[in-house]
Design a protein around this motif. Sequence first.
Motif, PDB file in Angstrom:
ATOM      1  N   ILE A 148      45.998  21.800 -41.130  1.00 53.09           N
ATOM      2  CA  ILE A 148      45.107  20.664 -41.379  1.00 53.09           C
ATOM      3  C   ILE A 148      43.713  21.171 -41.753  1.00 53.09           C
ATOM      4  O   ILE A 148      43.107  20.700 -42.716  1.00 53.09           O
ATOM      5  CB  ILE A 148      45.053  19.742 -40.133  1.00 53.09           C
ATOM      6  CG1 ILE A 148      46.376  19.000 -39.977  1.00 53.09           C
ATOM      7  CG2 ILE A 148      43.889  18.764 -40.217  1.00 53.09           C
ATOM      8  CD1 ILE A 148      46.539  18.293 -38.644  1.00 53.09           C
ATOM      9  N   ILE A 149      43.222  22.140 -41.001  1.00 52.34           N
ATOM     10  CA  ILE A 149      41.884  22.694 -41.265  1.00 52.34           C
ATOM     11  C   ILE A 149      41.837  23.397 -42.616  1.00 52.34           C
ATOM     12  O   ILE A 149      40.866  23.258 -43.361  1.00 52.34           O
ATOM     13  CB  ILE A 149      41.461  23.626 -40.112  1.00 52.34           C
ATOM     14  CG1 ILE A 149      41.212  22.794 -38.854  1.00 52.34           C
ATOM     15  CG2 ILE A 149      40.240  24.452 -40.492  1.00 52.34           C
ATOM     16  CD1 ILE A 149      41.150  23.593 -37.572  1.00 52.34           C
ATOM     17  N   CYS A 157      36.171  16.902 -34.668  1.00 58.71           N
ATOM     18  CA  CYS A 157      37.058  17.154 -33.537  1.00 58.71           C
ATOM     19  C   CYS A 157      36.527  16.476 -32.273  1.00 58.71           C
ATOM     20  O   CYS A 157      35.342  16.595 -31.958  1.00 58.71           O
ATOM     21  CB  CYS A 157      37.185  18.664 -33.317  1.00 58.71           C
ATOM     22  SG  CYS A 157      38.407  19.118 -32.086  1.00 58.71           S
ATOM     23  N   PHE A 158      37.414  15.782 -31.574  1.00 57.42           N
ATOM     24  CA  PHE A 158      37.091  15.112 -30.320  1.00 57.42           C
ATOM     25  C   PHE A 158      37.824  15.855 -29.209  1.00 57.42           C
ATOM     26  O   PHE A 158      39.055  15.903 -29.212  1.00 57.42           O
ATOM     27  CB  PHE A 158      37.539  13.641 -30.365  1.00 57.42           C
ATOM     28  CG  PHE A 158      36.799  12.836 -31.387  1.00 57.42           C
ATOM     29  CD1 PHE A 158      35.685  12.106 -31.025  1.00 57.42           C
ATOM     30  CD2 PHE A 158      37.206  12.825 -32.712  1.00 57.42           C
ATOM     31  CE1 PHE A 158      34.983  11.360 -31.974  1.00 57.42           C
ATOM     32  CE2 PHE A 158      36.513  12.083 -33.661  1.00 57.42           C
ATOM     33  CZ  PHE A 158      35.393  11.358 -33.291  1.00 57.42           C
ATOM     34  N   LEU A 159      37.086  16.444 -28.270  1.00 52.88           N
ATOM     35  CA  LEU A 159      37.710  17.310 -27.278  1.00 52.88           C
ATOM     36  C   LEU A 159      36.915  17.353 -25.986  1.00 52.88           C
ATOM     37  O   LEU A 159      35.800  16.851 -25.920  1.00 52.88           O
ATOM     38  CB  LEU A 159      37.853  18.721 -27.835  1.00 52.88           C
ATOM     39  CG  LEU A 159      36.571  19.546 -28.040  1.00 52.88           C
ATOM     40  CD1 LEU A 159      36.920  21.025 -28.095  1.00 52.88           C
ATOM     41  CD2 LEU A 159      35.818  19.158 -29.288  1.00 52.88           C
ATOM     42  N   ALA A 169      40.898  25.859 -32.669  1.00 51.03           N
ATOM     43  CA  ALA A 169      40.913  25.189 -33.978  1.00 51.03           C
ATOM     44  C   ALA A 169      39.502  25.129 -34.561  1.00 51.03           C
ATOM     45  O   ALA A 169      39.297  25.391 -35.751  1.00 51.03           O
ATOM     46  CB  ALA A 169      41.505  23.783 -33.843  1.00 51.03           C
ATOM     47  N   ILE A 170      38.530  24.813 -33.735  1.00 51.72           N
ATOM     48  CA  ILE A 170      37.133  24.772 -34.186  1.00 51.72           C
ATOM     49  C   ILE A 170      36.689  26.152 -34.653  1.00 51.72           C
ATOM     50  O   ILE A 170      36.040  26.290 -35.693  1.00 51.72           O
ATOM     51  CB  ILE A 170      36.213  24.237 -33.070  1.00 51.72           C
ATOM     52  CG1 ILE A 170      36.463  22.744 -32.861  1.00 51.72           C
ATOM     53  CG2 ILE A 170      34.743  24.500 -33.380  1.00 51.72           C
ATOM     54  CD1 ILE A 170      35.796  22.173 -31.630  1.00 51.72           C
ATOM     55  N   GLN A 171      37.050  27.173 -33.899  1.00 56.42           N
ATOM     56  CA  GLN A 171      36.678  28.541 -34.282  1.00 56.42           C
ATOM     57  C   GLN A 171      37.291  28.910 -35.626  1.00 56.42           C
ATOM     58  O   GLN A 171      36.638  29.506 -36.473  1.00 56.42           O
ATOM     59  CB  GLN A 171      37.111  29.541 -33.203  1.00 56.42           C
ATOM     60  CG  GLN A 171      36.608  30.950 -33.457  1.00 56.42           C
ATOM     61  CD  GLN A 171      35.089  31.024 -33.503  1.00 56.42           C
ATOM     62  OE1 GLN A 171      34.414  30.567 -32.601  1.00 56.42           O
ATOM     63  NE2 GLN A 171      34.546  31.575 -34.577  1.00 56.42           N
ATOM     64  N   LYS A 178      34.108  25.870 -42.829  1.00 59.83           N
ATOM     65  CA  LYS A 178      34.206  24.411 -42.946  1.00 59.83           C
ATOM     66  C   LYS A 178      33.005  23.798 -42.239  1.00 59.83           C
ATOM     67  O   LYS A 178      32.420  24.382 -41.341  1.00 59.83           O
ATOM     68  CB  LYS A 178      35.487  23.896 -42.277  1.00 59.83           C
ATOM     69  CG  LYS A 178      36.762  24.570 -42.718  1.00 59.83           C
ATOM     70  CD  LYS A 178      37.105  24.280 -44.151  1.00 59.83           C
ATOM     71  CE  LYS A 178      38.412  24.987 -44.520  1.00 59.83           C
ATOM     72  NZ  LYS A 178      38.936  24.590 -45.804  1.00 59.83           N
ATOM     73  N   VAL A 179      32.639  22.605 -42.646  1.00 56.69           N
ATOM     74  CA  VAL A 179      31.615  21.854 -41.931  1.00 56.69           C
ATOM     75  C   VAL A 179      32.311  21.285 -40.690  1.00 56.69           C
ATOM     76  O   VAL A 179      33.334  20.616 -40.811  1.00 56.69           O
ATOM     77  CB  VAL A 179      31.024  20.728 -42.794  1.00 56.69           C
ATOM     78  CG1 VAL A 179      30.051  19.884 -42.008  1.00 56.69           C
ATOM     79  CG2 VAL A 179      30.369  21.313 -44.038  1.00 56.69           C
ATOM     80  N   VAL A 180      31.753  21.568 -39.516  1.00 56.37           N
ATOM     81  CA  VAL A 180      32.411  21.188 -38.254  1.00 56.37           C
ATOM     82  C   VAL A 180      31.491  20.283 -37.439  1.00 56.37           C
ATOM     83  O   VAL A 180      30.327  20.597 -37.228  1.00 56.37           O
ATOM     84  CB  VAL A 180      32.786  22.424 -37.429  1.00 56.37           C
ATOM     85  CG1 VAL A 180      33.399  22.030 -36.096  1.00 56.37           C
ATOM     86  CG2 VAL A 180      33.715  23.355 -38.205  1.00 56.37           C
ATOM     87  N   THR A 181      32.069  19.166 -36.978  1.00 58.57           N
ATOM     88  CA  THR A 181      31.380  18.276 -36.050  1.00 58.57           C
ATOM     89  C   THR A 181      32.268  18.135 -34.828  1.00 58.57           C
ATOM     90  O   THR A 181      33.415  17.717 -34.952  1.00 58.57           O
ATOM     91  CB  THR A 181      31.129  16.895 -36.671  1.00 58.57           C
ATOM     92  OG1 THR A 181      30.415  17.052 -37.904  1.00 58.57           O
ATOM     93  CG2 THR A 181      30.327  16.013 -35.724  1.00 58.57           C
TER      94      THR A 181
END
Length: 186
Positions: A148-149, A157-159, A169-171, A178-181
Amino acid sequence: MSDENKNEQKIMVPLEDLDKVDATDSDTLDALSMELATIQQSAKKVAIIGSRNLPITHQQIIEILAYALVMQGNTVITSGGSSGTNAAAIRGAMKANPDKLKVILPQTIGQQPSDVQDQLIGVPNILEHPDRSMMTLADASRICNREIIDDCQQLICFLSHTSNTLHKAIQHAEDSHKVVTSFYLD
């Protein structure tokens, strides 16, 4: 010295601790340029992943977010899920425009619980992975999150702070520029 000045406090911020962009570091400048270009794009692929265990109010916020993203012309990418983040993202995107939703499953539709199968009825763009049918759901989900990423330009991402799989996954998203929120729910 007056009483007013005695109670005045000063806050010192050490400037040497601030992040600096060195013009000679072309990798950093390239990454920043790519992130800026992604943010400024009018339509992009936005991945929404996260926890299954969410209160209804958080699910409603995610649903509204997915709806708004699709209404702005973006494509929402998520995975299957009967509750939580993925389900809310699917509901929101489906209300706005089903053609702007892509669901990547960790395994096959047949391996999903019946409520997930029901939710996926009418989703035009579902990617299944029968090659992962013998894997544990946890292993298949980790691979699915990476897929997906890899397919998106931005990750939301909601965690919780204890979500090891989502932290990884965020890492991966950050390593892939990628732009990460990230929204922490605890």
